[in-house]
Design a protein around this motif. Sequence first.
Motif, mmCIF file in Angstrom:
data_model
loop_
_atom_site.group_PDB
_atom_site.id
_atom_site.type_symbol
_atom_site.label_atom_id
_atom_site.label_comp_id
_atom_site.label_asym_id
_atom_site.label_seq_id
_atom_site.Cartn_x
_atom_site.Cartn_y
_atom_site.Cartn_z
ATOM 1 N N LEU A 150 0.815 -1.017 -0.046
ATOM 2 C CA LEU A 150 -0.103 -0.079 0.012
ATOM 3 C C LEU A 150 0.745 1.233 0.062
ATOM 4 N N LEU A 151 2.340 1.147 0.274
ATOM 5 C CA LEU A 151 2.903 2.338 0.460
ATOM 6 C C LEU A 151 3.699 2.551 -0.996
ATOM 7 N N ASN A 152 3.652 1.682 -1.506
ATOM 8 C CA ASN A 152 4.071 1.780 -3.110
ATOM 9 C C ASN A 152 3.288 2.565 -3.980
ATOM 10 N N ARG A 153 3.477 3.703 -4.264
ATOM 11 C CA ARG A 153 2.904 4.572 -5.097
ATOM 12 C C ARG A 153 2.646 3.941 -6.385
ATOM 13 N N ASN A 154 3.428 3.450 -6.778
ATOM 14 C CA ASN A 154 3.329 2.521 -8.432
ATOM 15 C C ASN A 154 2.035 1.699 -8.518
ATOM 16 N N ASN A 155 1.700 1.210 -7.301
ATOM 17 C CA ASN A 155 0.413 0.369 -7.263
ATOM 18 C C ASN A 155 -0.798 0.933 -7.441
ATOM 19 N N PHE A 156 -0.762 2.291 -7.529
ATOM 20 C CA PHE A 156 -2.131 3.388 -7.460
ATOM 21 C C PHE A 156 -1.975 3.974 -8.943
ATOM 22 N N THR A 157 -2.941 4.033 -9.462
ATOM 23 C CA THR A 157 -3.272 4.769 -10.708
ATOM 24 C C THR A 157 -4.628 5.454 -10.506
ATOM 25 N N LYS A 158 -4.846 6.556 -11.449
ATOM 26 C CA LYS A 158 -6.087 7.374 -11.479
ATOM 27 C C LYS A 158 -6.818 6.893 -12.630
ATOM 28 N N GLN A 159 -8.076 6.472 -12.529
ATOM 29 C CA GLN A 159 -8.928 6.096 -13.549
ATOM 30 C C GLN A 159 -10.386 6.551 -13.295
ATOM 31 N N HIS A 178 -9.510 -8.130 -5.241
ATOM 32 C CA HIS A 178 -9.990 -6.715 -4.593
ATOM 33 C C HIS A 178 -9.706 -5.452 -5.346
ATOM 34 N N LEU A 179 -10.552 -4.595 -5.644
ATOM 35 C CA LEU A 179 -10.186 -3.067 -6.200
ATOM 36 C C LEU A 179 -10.343 -2.243 -5.076
ATOM 37 N N ILE A 180 -9.441 -1.584 -4.610
ATOM 38 C CA ILE A 180 -9.405 -0.567 -3.761
ATOM 39 C C ILE A 180 -9.564 0.786 -4.296
ATOM 40 N N TRP A 181 -10.653 1.554 -4.122
ATOM 41 C CA TRP A 181 -10.871 2.911 -4.837
ATOM 42 C C TRP A 181 -11.552 3.892 -3.793
ATOM 43 N N GLY A 182 -11.919 4.869 -4.795
ATOM 44 C CA GLY A 182 -12.682 5.953 -4.000
ATOM 45 C C GLY A 182 -11.964 6.625 -2.832
ATOM 46 N N ALA A 183 -12.853 6.968 -1.798
ATOM 47 C CA ALA A 183 -12.315 7.399 -0.566
ATOM 48 C C ALA A 183 -11.220 6.632 0.276
ATOM 49 N N ILE A 188 -5.433 6.185 1.763
ATOM 50 C CA ILE A 188 -4.154 5.281 1.865
ATOM 51 C C ILE A 188 -3.149 6.307 1.031
ATOM 52 N N ILE A 189 -3.547 6.843 0.098
ATOM 53 C CA ILE A 189 -2.806 8.003 -0.538
ATOM 54 C C ILE A 189 -2.265 9.063 0.349
#
Length: 197
Positions: A150-159, A178-183, A188-189
Motif C-alpha cells: 500500500l505504501l508503493n505509489r506505483n500500485n495506484f493509478t487514477k482511472q 479486490h479493487l481498492i478505490w474511491g475514498a 491510503i494515498i
Amino acid sequence: MNKQHFLSRFILQQANSTAPSSHLAQLQLTQKKPLKKAAILMLLVQRETGLHMILTQRALHLRHHAGQVSFPGGRYELSDDSLAETALRETQEEIGIQQKSIQLVGSLSPLTTTTGYHVTPFIGFVENSEQVIIDRHEVKECFEVPFSFLLNRNNFTKQHLIANKKRHFTYCCAYQNHLIWGATAQMIINLQRHLHR
C-alpha cells in the motif's frame, strides 16, 4: 516497515503538520446539505512478514457502497464521546475486535466524500493474536494487505470508474481479487503522503 518505524515517522510528521480548524466550516458553506460526521479506522497489525493493514468488503445487500472495499467505520452517533470512539465502536461492531485491544496512535486530516460525509481517518494497531469476527449484515469479507504494497505509489493509478450509474475519477489499486478505490484509496494515498513528507 515495522511498527516502531511507522510510529517514528507518523508521529514526527504529525508534530510538524497543522490542519486549519475552520476546514469543516468552509466545506459546509459549499454544500447544499450539512455534512455528516463519520470516522474510520486504518488498522495495522504486525505479522512475521511485516506490517499489514486490515480492510473489509462491504456486504452486497447494503444500500450504499455495496461490495466496495472500505475501512471499518461509520457515522458519528450522539452517544459517542468523540469521533475516535465512533471509529472504535464501528470496528468492534463490524469485525469484532474489542475497543480495548486497539492502540490508537493518531489521525489524518478529514476527507469529504461525494455522499456528503466528513470522514476522519484514525490510525491504530492491534495485536496479531486478535481474532476477527465479521458481522455478516455489514461485512462480506475482512482481509489484509501488506503495508509495503500500500505504501508503493506505483500500485495506484487514477482511472475513470462507473459506480451507481455515476462516473468517478479516482485512485485505484488492485490487490488479489479486490479493487481498492474511491475514498478508501484516497485515504491510503493521504497516509502515504503523510509518511513521506
